[in-house]
Design a protein around this motif. Structure first.
Motif, PDB file in Angstrom:
ATOM      1  N   ARG B 220       0.920  -1.163   0.003  1.00  0.00           N
ATOM      2  CA  ARG B 220       0.073  -0.079  -0.075  1.00  0.00           C
ATOM      3  C   ARG B 220       0.951   1.230   0.038  1.00  0.00           C
ATOM      4  O   ARG B 220       1.889   1.391   0.797  1.00  0.00           O
ATOM      5  N   GLN B 236     -12.449  -9.611   1.805  1.00  0.00           N
ATOM      6  CA  GLN B 236     -12.692  -8.456   2.422  1.00  0.00           C
ATOM      7  C   GLN B 236     -11.547  -8.062   3.471  1.00  0.00           C
ATOM      8  O   GLN B 236     -11.143  -6.765   3.190  1.00  0.00           O
ATOM      9  N   GLU B 237     -11.026  -9.099   4.085  1.00  0.00           N
ATOM     10  CA  GLU B 237      -9.913  -8.455   4.941  1.00  0.00           C
ATOM     11  C   GLU B 237      -8.494  -8.000   4.006  1.00  0.00           C
ATOM     12  O   GLU B 237      -7.951  -7.109   4.192  1.00  0.00           O
ATOM     13  N   ALA B 239      -8.987  -6.652   1.175  1.00  0.00           N
ATOM     14  CA  ALA B 239      -9.118  -5.477   0.268  1.00  0.00           C
ATOM     15  C   ALA B 239      -8.969  -4.271   1.430  1.00  0.00           C
ATOM     16  O   ALA B 239      -8.518  -3.317   0.991  1.00  0.00           O
ATOM     17  N   GLU B 240      -9.417  -4.672   2.680  1.00  0.00           N
ATOM     18  CA  GLU B 240      -9.127  -3.634   3.614  1.00  0.00           C
ATOM     19  C   GLU B 240      -7.597  -3.367   3.910  1.00  0.00           C
ATOM     20  O   GLU B 240      -7.164  -2.159   4.205  1.00  0.00           O
ATOM     21  N   GLY B 244      -6.485   0.032   3.251  1.00  0.00           N
ATOM     22  CA  GLY B 244      -6.404   0.684   4.396  1.00  0.00           C
ATOM     23  C   GLY B 244      -7.402   1.467   5.097  1.00  0.00           C
ATOM     24  O   GLY B 244      -7.427   2.126   5.899  1.00  0.00           O
ATOM     25  N   SER B 245      -8.793   0.932   4.347  1.00  0.00           N
ATOM     26  CA  SER B 245      -9.749   1.548   4.808  1.00  0.00           C
ATOM     27  C   SER B 245     -11.173   0.759   4.562  1.00  0.00           C
ATOM     28  O   SER B 245     -10.891  -0.029   3.988  1.00  0.00           O
ATOM     29  N   GLU B 246     -12.237   1.450   4.669  1.00  0.00           N
ATOM     30  CA  GLU B 246     -13.381   0.829   4.141  1.00  0.00           C
ATOM     31  C   GLU B 246     -13.529   0.719   2.776  1.00  0.00           C
ATOM     32  O   GLU B 246     -13.037   1.886   2.076  1.00  0.00           O
ATOM     33  N   LEU B 247     -13.843  -0.177   1.937  1.00  0.00           N
ATOM     34  CA  LEU B 247     -13.654  -0.273   0.659  1.00  0.00           C
ATOM     35  C   LEU B 247     -14.774   0.326  -0.102  1.00  0.00           C
ATOM     36  O   LEU B 247     -16.306   0.036   0.484  1.00  0.00           O
TER      37      LEU B 247
END
Lengths: 417, 518
Positions: B220, B236-237, B239-240, B244-247
């Motif tokens: 990142r 989901q994990e 992606a976060e 580094g935040s909500e997707l």
């Protein structure tokens, strides 16, 4: 038959050549009282001799463009070839003249390579610069080296000797171990048999008193094909012209390939220039290249970036050039040929149901034939521009099926995409 | 949990830093790849994945950091050295010369020779052997330009194997493939792995990564976030970890369309250069307040369709109606003035003048209309004001409106293009791949803009290769195959897989009855 045609290049070329002879024979027959020069030993000989510089420029263009560099500086490199050729011939003899001509052209190529490949200068601009620098250099060198000599001056050199020529034994009366063999083609030519004699005249023209330099130039066609398509360095050069980043990613030194190809390109153009000075005129004269470098570039396109195609193109231009020099009535007869060719294209367009091209071609054909019928001789301005008009016509009709190297003319910087 | 018995890693990068003017592409990145594994490197666009791989492959050199291959320290200054060390790379944009044959492309730079010439016969033999042993099917003498995308990728892989690479880097290999081709690729990769090759796999499609990778390293903003075992994380994990935040995700919302037809294609046909039908009798309506998505493998007529709507390309049959009025014979200018906005596929070549300032770029396509023009003259102050408005309301991050477009990041360039088109108040928007190659944040902004515009009654024709984007944004989806519309789908009930099936024609007749426009 069709399979054989496709598989054998040589056969296809021979058939095409035969077809051309037949057409020329017929046109010659139709125009008989007026001209006999459309298909004579003299015209064939002259065609070949005039085609050689154009061929060499064309080969030079192919080498450069296959490596992705547009070489519009061919003209200037030929100019360098003429001067260095003449100087070398004067100082050390004709073969050395050829060598110096090649070296002179290669220097022009090196300049172009340094600018375009090394510094990323636009290829056209660099080429134009070479074309401006070369004649100026030649003029300067003439002042330094030719001006004081008998027959030499600011714009020309003293006369130089040409390299020797050769007759093919048995068919054109060449010598073999001191014995003069019969001149078979010459004899057939004298018999006046339709088509057969014409063919013999043509063959006689291209096998009798052929300059050794011409032989070398012709050999460069298959040699170029071999080097560019059969050897690793050829593949690397072509890959550098198609997709330099891909070549680089496989560890090919793209800069080196481009440099090599452009220097070879300049050397070929220089050879062409030296040929003009040493073989065609026997003297260096300013402006004697007369745009042949640019016509050579046109043969590259005409020949679809293939050496054999460029050879064909150079013959065409050589033919137009030879005719205009030898016989103005022959140029007039050429109108007939053009008219017939246009008519044939019109018929093809009709068969393919392309209405507009068919109509245009038919009109063009009719007007050329009319022109032929109502005039005795073409206007005096036309013969000298015949080669250039031929260039334009050919390019207009040939451009649709061409495939140029994908990376031509693009600036390549390593590590930038 | 599978504990990694850490054997000597084949590739170990430690503290790799690479700076470009103005950005740090890699900031002390660490990467450890074990032998015989498929190791995925994931991250957003601009996270530094490609730079890292180019460093490993010797195409760029690191400013700081150490590289070890098979336990010994290396420093590559060219790809040739990386190749010698057994590392090969399959690039995202294929590195193939179209006008050369498969064989020539493969042997280039490592030609087998026999008396100075290329030994085609032995090269032929080697290629076929490689193809057989890895299940990569190819004809050595085909010209590359005649090959499909999947085949080209196989050429790339063969190219790498031919050089004896034991470590293969694949840079976003699935970006250009349809789902079926992706499966084929994954089969090939597993085959390679079973024969002991190590694969480094760059991607940002998480489902694919989880399906193929053994180990995943997340980058990142140029930094290594973590390295995880693929069996231990969910999409989901991941992606976060990546953002580094909500997707952000495109989510459908109730459709705002009414029955008013804004753009109507009636039997529209477009001929390509060879006279064949690139678009073949297409019937398609776009209603006010509706986004119609066009899916399809690239080169199936979507590009030509768009160009025909804009008037960039002549039609060869059928009619085009804008708000009920035929546009036959309208030049591009008139269509634009009639209210068609255009977000082109390639913003560098068609959307922007890279070296012109933003305020000039903002005029493009609207230069005859206020506020950019006053009578026959350009209105500089009006243009500058309008540009300032675009920059602020579309969140184009730039030092000022006199900055050249080139200086902006891809996402901000795209926001400028979208802002330019929206500012003019179009009735109809034609958007081609509006979020291609831009980062997730800008992507979300573009989606939001499109959704807002739809709510306000804009009709949108959206062509995209991002199937999730299509499904998430569109109210209706059509699939183009060989110039025809072969299916119409409801995005609410479709999946990327199903869509992929229609795009390749694999779904065939089975779904044809229900799928086709009535």
């Amino acid at each position: 038959m069709r399979g054989l045609l496709r598989s054998s290049m040589v056969l296809r070329w021979m058939l095409a050549a035969l077809g051309l002879v037949v057409v020329l024979s017929i046109v010659q027959g139709l125009a008989r009282p007026e001209t006999t020069d459309l298909l004579s030993a003299g015209t064939a000989e002259s065609t070949l001799r005039r085609a050689v510089p154009i061929l060499l420029a064309g080969l030079g263009g192919i080498w450069a463009e296959r490596a992705g560099v547009v070489n519009i500086g061919l003209e200037g490199m030929m100019v360098l070839g003429t001067w260095f050729g003449a100087w070398g011939a004067l100082e050390f003899g004709p073969w050395w003249g050829m060598a110096f001509g090649i070296a002179g052209g290669a220097c022009g190529g090196l300049l172009h390579a340094v600018a375009t490949v090394g510094f990323g200068v636009d290829h056209i601009i660099s080429g134009v610069a070479v074309n401006i620098i070369a004649p100026a250099t030649a003029r300067f060198l003439s002042r330094e080296f030719f001006a004081g000599r008998p027959g030499g001056g600011l714009t020309q050199s003293p006369r130089v000797e040409s390299v020797g020529s050769v007759d093919l034994p048995f068919v054109s009366g060449g010598d073999l171990f001191g014995w003069t063999t019969p001149d078979l083609f010459g004899w057939i030519d004298d018999q006046g048999w339709f088509l057969v004699s014409d063919t013999a005249a043509l063959l006689s023209g291209i096998t009798q008193s052929v300059s050794w330099a011409t032989v070398v130039a012709l050999a460069l066609v298959p040699i170029s094909v071999f080097l560019l398509w059969r050897t690793p360095i050829g593949l690397r050069i072509r890959a550098s012209g198609e997709h330099p980043v891909a070549a680089d990613s496989l560890g090919v030194n793209v800069y080196r390939m481009k440099f090599t190809a452009v220097v070879v390109s300049g050397g070929l153009a220089g050879f062409g220039g030296a040929f003009i000075a040493i073989e065609q005129t026997g003297i260096y004269r300013e402006n004697q290249v007369q745009g042949r470098g640019f016509i050579g570039l046109a043969t590259v396109i005409f020949g679809n970036w293939q050496p054999a195609g460029a050879f064909l193109g150079s013959l065409l231009f050589g033919f137009a050039d030879a005719l205009q020099l030898r016989d103005r009535t022959a140029v007039h007869a050429l109108l007939l040929l053009i008219g017939v060719a246009l008519a044939a294209l019109a018929i093809r367009a009709v068969v393919q149901r392309r209405v507009r091209p068919a109509a245009l071609l038919a009109v063009a054909s009719a007007s050329v034939l009319c022109w032929y019928a109502v005039t005795e001789e073409v206007v005096s301005e036309l013969p000298p521009i015949t080669p250039h008009v031929a260039t334009l016509l050919v390019l207009v009709f040939a451009t649709s099926r061409l495939r140029m190297p994908a990376g031509v003319g693009l600036r390549y910087r390593r590590g930038q995409e | 949990m599978t504990v990694k018995s850490s054997p000597t890693p084949v590739v170990e990068l430690t503290g790799i830093t690479k700076r470009f003017p103005g950005v740090v592409a890699n900031d002390r990145v660490d990467l450890r790849v074990a032998e015989g594994e498929i190791h995925a490197v994931v991250g957003e666009n601009g996270a530094g994945k490609s730079t890292l791989m180019k460093i490993l492959y010797g195409m760029q050199s690191a400013d700081e950091g150490r590289m070890q291959v098979n336990g010994s320290e290396v420093r590559f200054s060219s790809p040739a050295e990386a190749i010698d060390a057994g590392i090969g790379m399959v690039h995202q944009h294929f590195m193939l010369a179209d006008n050369l044959t498969v064989l020539e492309n493969v042997v280039l730079g490592a030609e087998p020779t026999r008396r100075g010439t290329i030994d085609r016969r032995s090269a032929h033999r080697d290629l076929e052997e490689l193809g057989r042993s890895y299940g990569l099917d190819l004809h050595p003498d085909d010209l590359v330009e005649t090959l499909e995308v999947g085949e080209r990728q196989r050429v790339e892989i063969i190219k790498v194997l031919y050089r004896g690479a034991r470590v293969l880097i694949l840079d976003e290999p699935t970006a250009v493939l349809v789902p079926q081709e992706v499966e084929e690729l994954f089969r090939n990769l597993r085959e390679l792995k079973s024969q002991g090759h190590t694969i480094i796999f760059i991607d940002h499609k998480l489902a694919e990564v989880l399906a193929i990778a053994d180990t995943i390293t997340v980058l990142r903003q140029g930094r290594t976030v973590t390295t995880v075992d693929s069996s231990e994380v969910t999409a989901q994990e991941l992606a976060e970890l990546m953002v580094g935040s909500e997707l952000p995700a495109p989510s459908t919302e109730p459709r705002a369309s009414d029955e008013h037809v804004m753009l109507s294609m009636q039997g529209l046909s477009v001929a390509d250069a060879d006279g064949r039908s690139a678009v073949d009798a297409v019937n398609l309506d776009v209603h006010r307040g509706e986004i119609v998505g066009v899916a399809g493998v690239e080169g199936n007529g979507q590009g030509e369709l768009i160009e025909a709507v804009l008037g960039l390309r002549p039609t060869s049959g059928g009619d085009l109606l804008l708000d009920g009025e035929s546009m036959a014979g309208w030049p591009v200018r008139r269509r634009r003035e009639a209210g068609i906005g255009y977000v082109p596929e390639d913003r560098h070549r068609r959307g922007l003048l890279p070296d012109a300032p933003l305020w000039e770029n903002a005029m493009l396509g609207h230069q005859t209309q206020p506020p950019y023009a006053r009578g026959p003259w350009l209105n500089r102050s009006g243009a500058r004001e309008a540009t300032t408005r675009i920059v602020s309301s579309f969140d184009v991050r730039t030092p000022g409106i006199d900055t050249s477009a080139r200086a902006l990041s891809g996402g901000n360039q795209q926001k400028l293009v979208i802002g330019r088109e929206m500012q003019a108040g179009p009735r109809m928007l034609v958007a081609a791949h509006p979020t291609r190659g831009i980062d997730v944040g800008a992507q979300a902004a573009v989606w939001e803009n499109l959704r807002t515009a739809r709510r306000d009654g804009l009709a949108v024709l959206l062509v995209s290769a991002d199937l999730e984007e299509l499904i998430g944004l569109a109210d209706r989806l059509v699939v183009m195959l060989r110039g025809r519309i072969v299916a119409e789908l409801d995005p609410a009930t479709t999946t990327p897989r199903l869509l992929g099936g229609h795009m390749t024609g694999a779904a065939g007749e089975a779904t044809d009855d229900e799928g086709r426009t009535p």
